[in-house]
Design a protein around this motif. Structure first.
Motif, mmCIF file in Angstrom:
data_model
loop_
_atom_site.group_PDB
_atom_site.id
_atom_site.type_symbol
_atom_site.label_atom_id
_atom_site.label_comp_id
_atom_site.label_asym_id
_atom_site.label_seq_id
_atom_site.Cartn_x
_atom_site.Cartn_y
_atom_site.Cartn_z
ATOM 1 N N SER A 224 58.789 -13.488 65.977
ATOM 2 C CA SER A 224 58.091 -12.764 64.917
ATOM 3 C C SER A 224 57.534 -11.462 65.480
ATOM 4 N N CYS B 71 54.695 -10.536 64.609
ATOM 5 C CA CYS B 71 53.262 -10.801 64.545
ATOM 6 C C CYS B 71 52.764 -11.458 65.833
ATOM 7 N N SER B 72 51.469 -11.510 65.988
ATOM 8 C CA SER B 72 50.823 -12.233 67.073
ATOM 9 C C SER B 72 50.178 -13.482 66.498
ATOM 10 N N VAL B 73 50.271 -14.607 67.217
ATOM 11 C CA VAL B 73 49.648 -15.843 66.725
ATOM 12 C C VAL B 73 48.130 -15.707 66.659
ATOM 13 N N ASP C 264 46.605 -12.981 65.426
ATOM 14 C CA ASP C 264 46.234 -12.114 64.305
ATOM 15 C C ASP C 264 45.668 -12.929 63.151
ATOM 16 N N GLU C 265 44.696 -12.356 62.469
ATOM 17 C CA GLU C 265 44.204 -12.996 61.254
ATOM 18 C C GLU C 265 45.314 -12.940 60.198
ATOM 19 N N ALA D 271 48.150 -14.483 60.484
ATOM 20 C CA ALA D 271 49.470 -14.602 61.118
ATOM 21 C C ALA D 271 50.259 -15.753 60.477
ATOM 22 N N ASP E 112 51.813 -19.078 59.674
ATOM 23 C CA ASP E 112 51.359 -20.390 60.144
ATOM 24 C C ASP E 112 52.180 -21.488 59.477
ATOM 25 N N TYR F 138 57.609 -16.368 69.447
ATOM 26 C CA TYR F 138 56.477 -16.671 68.565
ATOM 27 C C TYR F 138 56.453 -18.155 68.222
#
Length: 508
Positions: free
Chosen positions: A52, A54-56, A58-59, A61, A63, A79
């Motif tokens: 991804s 995204c970062s795990v 991040d608010e 992110a 899930d 990720y």
């Protein structure tokens, strides 16, 4: 039904590549957004969690309630691996520097099935800004690199694995072996996703679905529509009616050549010359989207008119392939936009038809393999992709019959030259673009002020990314010379050396 691997997509640019690699192992797989995917069933043999952007940490992110899936073998990639670790109480931290590019495995525990036959020093490809710094208690490190302490792990007593590199890219030299270990040996998925079995199953399913109904289909001469039509024809024979529309934006002599190539295939094809309808609708239009919409609208009008000469048609056949289906659904929810140049937008509703898409589970290379199983000729299967709007998006600015003539002549010299010099099959897609630019030139003792054309040739696996082709200078020089000498109205030729991304393959 056949065994399958579910790939849950968290938005990685490589997700389609994971699926392609699994399919290359003759194992069926499906990509679904992590936020809405089908309940695993008796045919589900394993689950892959993609990477991804995204970062795990991040608010908001991406899930997932992973524990619900843990009765199946799981492979988390990048990720996916970090999410698995975090959900079980591990720690994921920002890397001191982004870990991107080639790395080598410095330690491997080959006792674990995932890494069998993979040796120390094996090159892998990293692409992440976070890293797992602490694993949960029941997680075991099974590989690392010089800079990454947790390159791969396994959950004790469960067939659940995580890796912080990308086995699906070619830079990971043993990536295919790792995926084979997971998909075939750990998941136990049957390797029965072959072209011959696909043809056999699809023809049978089409016969059951269509029965004695009539199907109408628009052909383009390209790979997808030709293979789809052949499959439907094998299922229902004369109840398939094909229409090939000349929109005036095809390549030189393409209308006649395509109709001729279909003659030997037993397809019931009607050619329709509608050039003037398209030229009239395009008159004065310069905006690319306006041109696309006009071409699409007129195609629907012409196709609808011709289809209504066939009585009792119930189905519209389309050559939609799997990337079109994937791209019509976003990771965070259903997308409102479907690619208009692959789907004949509005036709099913306008004509009150149901849609049949026999290739919507296949990638492009799989479509070609199915075409070979159907014994379709190489002159169709080997054709370069060609955009639905044709030369309409390769003539920048307004479109006139004279501009079409110029570009057809230029394109013909370029494509013929590639074939004559055994370069055509080394190129994914090639074509010429007529620019809305005039430049000064000298021919004989006269000053000229004429058109500029750009040549474009790229290599690619599926069109998602592409690199420009390093065609021989001698070939480019000869092609430029022929174009300027033979095509009235052109006095300058340039070669496009941009890759995708950041550029696109087509200019419009």
């Amino acid at each position: 039904m056949t065994d399958k691997i579910l790939i849950l997509d968290f938005g990685s640019q490589y997700t389609q590549l994971i699926a392609r690699r699994v399919r290359e192992l003759d194992v069926y797989c499906e990509i679904h957004p992590f936020s809405h995917f089908p309940e695993p069933d008796e045919y589900t043999k394993g689950i892959i969690l993609s990477g991804s952007p995204c970062s795990v940490m991040d608010e908001g992110a991406p899930d997932l309630d992973i524990k619900k899936l843990e009765k199946y073998p799981i492979l988390g990639i990048c990720y996916g691996a970090q999410l698995l670790a975090k959900k079980h109480g591990g720690t994921v931290s920002r890397s001191e520097h982004r870990e991107y590019g080639r790395a080598k495995l410095a330690h491997i525990n080959a006792h674990y099935d995932l890494l069998k036959e993979i040796e120390i020093g094996s090159q892998v490809w990293m692409s992440h800004g976070d890293t797992i710094t602490e694993l949960p208690e029941d997680f075991q490190i099974i590989a690392n690199t010089e800079s990454i302490p947790v390159a791969a792990y396994k959950v004790e007593d469960k067939p659940i694995y995580g890796i912080q590199f990308h086995p699906e890219v070619t830079h990971s030299l043993d990536g295919k072996a790792l995926l084979r270990n997971f998909v075939v040996h750990i998941c136990g998925a049957a390797q029965d996703w072959t072209a011959d079995i696909f043809v056999e199953n699809t023809v049978r399913e089409l016969q059951e679905k269509l029965g004695d109904d009539k199907v109408v289909m628009g052909l383009s001469g390209g790979v997808d529509s030709s293979v789809a039509a052949t499959l439907i024809h094998q299922a229902i024979g004369k109840n398939l009616y094909c229409i090939f529309v000349d929109n005036g934006l095809l390549r030189k002599n393409e209308f006649e050549q395509v109709l001729e190539s279909y003659e030997g295939m037993g397809l019931n094809v009607k050619g329709v010359d509608a050039k003037e309808d398209f030229y009239k609708a395009l008159e004065g239009l310069t905006d690319p989207e306006d041109k696309r919409k006009a071409i699409g609208r007129v195609f629907i009008e012409v196709f609808d008119r011709e289809a209504h000469t066939i009585k009792d048609v119930k189905w519209l056949g389309q050559g939609t392939i799997y990337p079109d289906v994937i791209e019509s659904v976003s990771v965070n929810g259903p997308s409102v936009t479907i690619k208009s140049h692959h789907n004949v937008g509005g036709l099913p509703e306008k004509m009150n038809l149901k849609v049949v898409e026999p290739l919507n589970l296949l990638f492009k290379d799989e479509v070609r393999n199915v075409g070979r199983a159907l014994e379709i000729t190489d002159n169709i299967l080997g054709r370069h992709p060609f955009p639905g709007p044709g030369l309409g998006i390769r003539i920048l600015g307004d479109i006139t019959p004279d501009k079409v003539r110029i570009l057809q002549e230029v394109d013909d010299i370029f494509i013929s030259g590639l074939k004559e010099n055994n370069l055509y099959d080394e190129v994914w897609q090639a074509g010429a673009v007529l620019l809305p630019v005039q430049s000064v030139g000298v021919m004989g003792d006269e000053r000229t002020y004429e058109q500029v054309v750009a040549l474009r040739a790229v290599t690619s696996l599926d069109g998602m990314t592409a690199d420009w082709v390093h065609l021989p200078y001698e070939f480019l020089a000869d092609t430029s010379n022929k174009i300027i000498n033979r095509v009235k109205g052109v006095n300058r030729v340039v070669y496009d050396i941009s890759s995708k991304p950041p550029a696109t393959i087509e200019w419009e």
